[in-house]
Design a protein around this motif. Structure first.
Motif, mmCIF file in Angstrom:
data_model
loop_
_atom_site.group_PDB
_atom_site.id
_atom_site.type_symbol
_atom_site.label_atom_id
_atom_site.label_comp_id
_atom_site.label_asym_id
_atom_site.label_seq_id
_atom_site.Cartn_x
_atom_site.Cartn_y
_atom_site.Cartn_z
ATOM 1 N N PHE A 1 0.691 -1.395 0.035
ATOM 2 C CA PHE A 1 -0.014 -0.105 -0.084
ATOM 3 C C PHE A 1 0.910 1.262 0.011
ATOM 4 O O PHE A 1 0.274 2.493 0.531
ATOM 5 N N ALA A 2 2.003 1.038 -0.582
ATOM 6 C CA ALA A 2 3.111 2.385 -0.488
ATOM 7 C C ALA A 2 2.399 3.613 -1.457
ATOM 8 O O ALA A 2 2.732 4.526 -1.328
ATOM 9 N N TYR A 3 1.558 3.106 -2.411
ATOM 10 C CA TYR A 3 1.015 4.035 -3.328
ATOM 11 C C TYR A 3 -0.001 4.940 -2.415
ATOM 12 O O TYR A 3 -0.383 6.207 -2.966
ATOM 13 N N LEU A 4 -0.382 4.694 -1.117
ATOM 14 C CA LEU A 4 -1.332 5.656 -0.489
ATOM 15 C C LEU A 4 -0.293 6.726 -0.274
ATOM 16 O O LEU A 4 -0.915 7.726 0.243
ATOM 17 N N ALA B 1 7.176 -0.180 -10.137
ATOM 18 C CA ALA B 1 6.197 -1.175 -9.863
ATOM 19 C C ALA B 1 7.087 -2.586 -10.110
ATOM 20 O O ALA B 1 6.899 -3.080 -11.051
ATOM 21 N N PHE B 2 7.436 -3.199 -8.856
ATOM 22 C CA PHE B 2 7.983 -4.296 -8.999
ATOM 23 C C PHE B 2 6.871 -5.771 -8.933
ATOM 24 O O PHE B 2 7.038 -6.843 -9.456
ATOM 25 N N ASP B 3 5.976 -5.224 -8.187
ATOM 26 C CA ASP B 3 4.747 -6.269 -8.093
ATOM 27 C C ASP B 3 3.437 -5.213 -7.691
ATOM 28 O O ASP B 3 3.590 -4.065 -7.485
ATOM 29 N N LEU B 4 2.255 -5.839 -7.933
ATOM 30 C CA LEU B 4 1.275 -4.799 -7.799
ATOM 31 C C LEU B 4 0.291 -5.189 -6.772
ATOM 32 O O LEU B 4 0.039 -6.227 -6.284
ATOM 33 N N TYR B 5 -0.036 -4.157 -5.874
ATOM 34 C CA TYR B 5 -0.849 -4.238 -4.728
ATOM 35 C C TYR B 5 -2.115 -3.186 -5.088
ATOM 36 O O TYR B 5 -2.002 -2.074 -5.806
ATOM 37 N N PRO B 6 -3.324 -3.576 -4.796
ATOM 38 C CA PRO B 6 -3.743 -4.689 -3.854
ATOM 39 C C PRO B 6 -4.063 -6.087 -4.747
ATOM 40 O O PRO B 6 -4.378 -7.190 -4.164
ATOM 41 N N ILE C 1 -2.522 -9.068 -3.147
ATOM 42 C CA ILE C 1 -3.401 -9.696 -2.025
ATOM 43 C C ILE C 1 -4.790 -10.228 -2.284
ATOM 44 O O ILE C 1 -5.054 -11.444 -2.087
ATOM 45 N N LEU C 2 -5.163 -9.676 -3.391
ATOM 46 C CA LEU C 2 -6.543 -10.305 -3.816
ATOM 47 C C LEU C 2 -6.642 -11.602 -4.588
ATOM 48 O O LEU C 2 -7.679 -12.367 -4.494
ATOM 49 N N VAL C 3 -5.504 -11.989 -5.079
ATOM 50 C CA VAL C 3 -5.284 -13.151 -5.954
ATOM 51 C C VAL C 3 -5.262 -14.285 -4.680
ATOM 52 O O VAL C 3 -5.638 -15.309 -4.989
ATOM 53 N N ASN C 4 -4.331 -14.056 -3.676
ATOM 54 C CA ASN C 4 -4.138 -15.227 -2.889
ATOM 55 C C ASN C 4 -3.784 -14.604 -1.370
ATOM 56 O O ASN C 4 -2.688 -14.328 -1.123
ATOM 57 N N ARG D 1 -10.578 -8.503 2.142
ATOM 58 C CA ARG D 1 -11.608 -7.415 2.295
ATOM 59 C C ARG D 1 -11.026 -6.209 2.473
ATOM 60 O O ARG D 1 -11.467 -5.129 1.809
ATOM 61 N N LEU D 2 -9.849 -6.211 3.146
ATOM 62 C CA LEU D 2 -9.203 -4.811 3.313
ATOM 63 C C LEU D 2 -8.654 -4.472 1.978
ATOM 64 O O LEU D 2 -8.700 -3.031 1.810
ATOM 65 N N ALA D 3 -7.812 -5.394 1.561
ATOM 66 C CA ALA D 3 -7.326 -5.052 0.102
ATOM 67 C C ALA D 3 -8.489 -4.359 -0.718
ATOM 68 O O ALA D 3 -8.224 -3.340 -1.528
#
Length: 398
Positions: free
Chosen positions: A110-113, A131-136, A139-142, A149-151
């Protein structure tokens, strides 16, 4: 230019992403930029606390303290992320007029916040996201249901945060497509990670290391690195069994670690005589281990394309080895393999992969050509020198 890098881990942490940020900082400093780093004060796999301030190869490192919550725990990672981001924002506010550009990575979660607040504190600064990987998305994948729910609650804020970014840097075309769905409108660039080991020529196999990993097999296939939720060793185990059934003299070695390594290898039986296991290799041993293989195995589960890009791919090419990829054909790795002729993509039928293994095992001249070609493509497109040159051009554009 005065540049601030913000990332959870940095020198001397051995984790790959920390090393990449450190090497990028070195390249920027050597090019004449003034570089400051905001990072955490703990290593990813150690309880050791690092000093709050340090100068390293001309780079100013400012480490912000955080509790020693486990990074392997979802709750621990969340607390670490929140505490660090608050401290970084306070540190930036005090020095907000000192920088011309801020480059933010994707760790912690959540660094993008931080983007809207960074922009509010300095409207003239150039804000860059690598972006090395994507959030959220990851988190939503696994993840556990409560984390999903938080993501999901944060996802509506992502477009708002991304619209504050001036340059959005991804590590593959499939990742770029996911980022563009947020309508960020930023300048886009693909700047891939490079390998930690970059030999100046294609290295030969060490006979002792090769024998340890593959025995006396004619051709050796190696999976080296993390086995997490984004990876699946099952297709490679099935391929090894098919090689044994057809009498192809190939040995497969899984030299991995991670939260799914033992789980996925639990399906092995006594009949899997052409499959071997190896433990973790130190960085000093890594180049010899990678060079012992003829083909490197890369895995990505369907649904993870564009969320992560396995760094093993770049390490294999740097050592001059072709790759066998198990993953979605629409992923950027599959496209690079097809476009640059860097190996083979494993499909459900596996016939192409079996032909690929058999040909490289039976024709030394074809294997030699594949090695030289992989090494040359890496040097031209994916090496530290090539990628950092593109970073310098990106920073010079404004």
């Amino acid at each position: 230019m005065r540049i601030l890098l913000i990332y959870h881990f940095f020198q001397p942490d051995p984790v790959i992403s920390a090393r990449l940020f450190a090497e990028l900082a070195e390249e920027l400093e050597h090019a004449g930029h003034r570089v400051t780093v905001f990072t955490g004060n703990r290593l990813i796999r150690s309880d050791e606390k690092l000093p709050p301030r340090e100068e390293w190869n001309g780079v100013e490192i400012r480490r912000f303290s955080r509790p020693n919550f486990s990074q392997g725990s979802n709750v621990g990672r969340l607390f670490n992320s929140g505490i660090l981001q608050l401290k970084w924002l306070c540190g930036f506010f005090r020095r907000r007029r000192e920088f011309d550009a801020v480059l933010v990575g994707t760790d912690p979660q959540f660094a993008y916040l931080m983007f809207p607040l960074l922009r509010l504190m300095n409207r003239r600064i150039r804000l860059i996201h690598w972006a090395f990987d994507l959030y959220p998305e990851a988190i939503l994948v696994n993840s556990p249901a409560w984390m999903k729910r938080l993501a999901a609650l944060t996802k509506p804020f992502v477009p708002w945060a991304y619209r504050r970014v001036d340059a959005m840097v991804d590590i593959g075309e499939c990742m770029r497509k996911r980022l563009q769905t947020y309508g960020h409108g930023a300048e886009c660039a693909t700047l891939t990670p490079w390998a930690l080991a970059e030999p100046s020529e294609v290295p030969e196999s060490d006979p002792d290391v090769r024998r340890e990993l593959f025995g006396e097999a004619k051709i050796g296939l190696l999976y080296s690195g993390t086995v997490g939720y984004a990876h699946d060793l099952g297709p490679f185990i099935g391929l090894a069994r098919e090689c044994r059934r057809r009498g192809i003299d190939a040995a497969f070695c899984f030299a991995g670690y991670g939260n799914q390594y033992k789980v996925q290898l639990a399906q092995l039986t006594k009949e899997d005589t052409n499959i071997r296991l190896a433990g973790f290799a130190s960085e000093a041993e890594l180049e010899r281990r990678l060079a012992a293989a003829d083909i490197h195995l890369i895995s990505l589960r369907r649904g993870w394309e564009g969320i992560v890009v396995p760094s093993k791919f770049f390490g294999a090419l740097a050592i001059g080895r072709p790759v066998l990829f198990s993953g979605p054909e629409e992923s950027c790795i599959a496209r690079w393999i097809a476009d640059e002729k860097l190996g083979c993509v494993l499909d459900d039928a596996s016939e192409a992969a079996l032909h690929f293994i058999r040909e490289l095992g039976n024709k030394p001249e074809v294997l030699e050509q594949a090695r030289n070609h992989a090494w040359r493509i890496y040097r031209e497109k994916f090496s530290r020198t090539a990628v950092c040159s593109r970073w310098l051009r990106l920073l010079a554009e404004r």
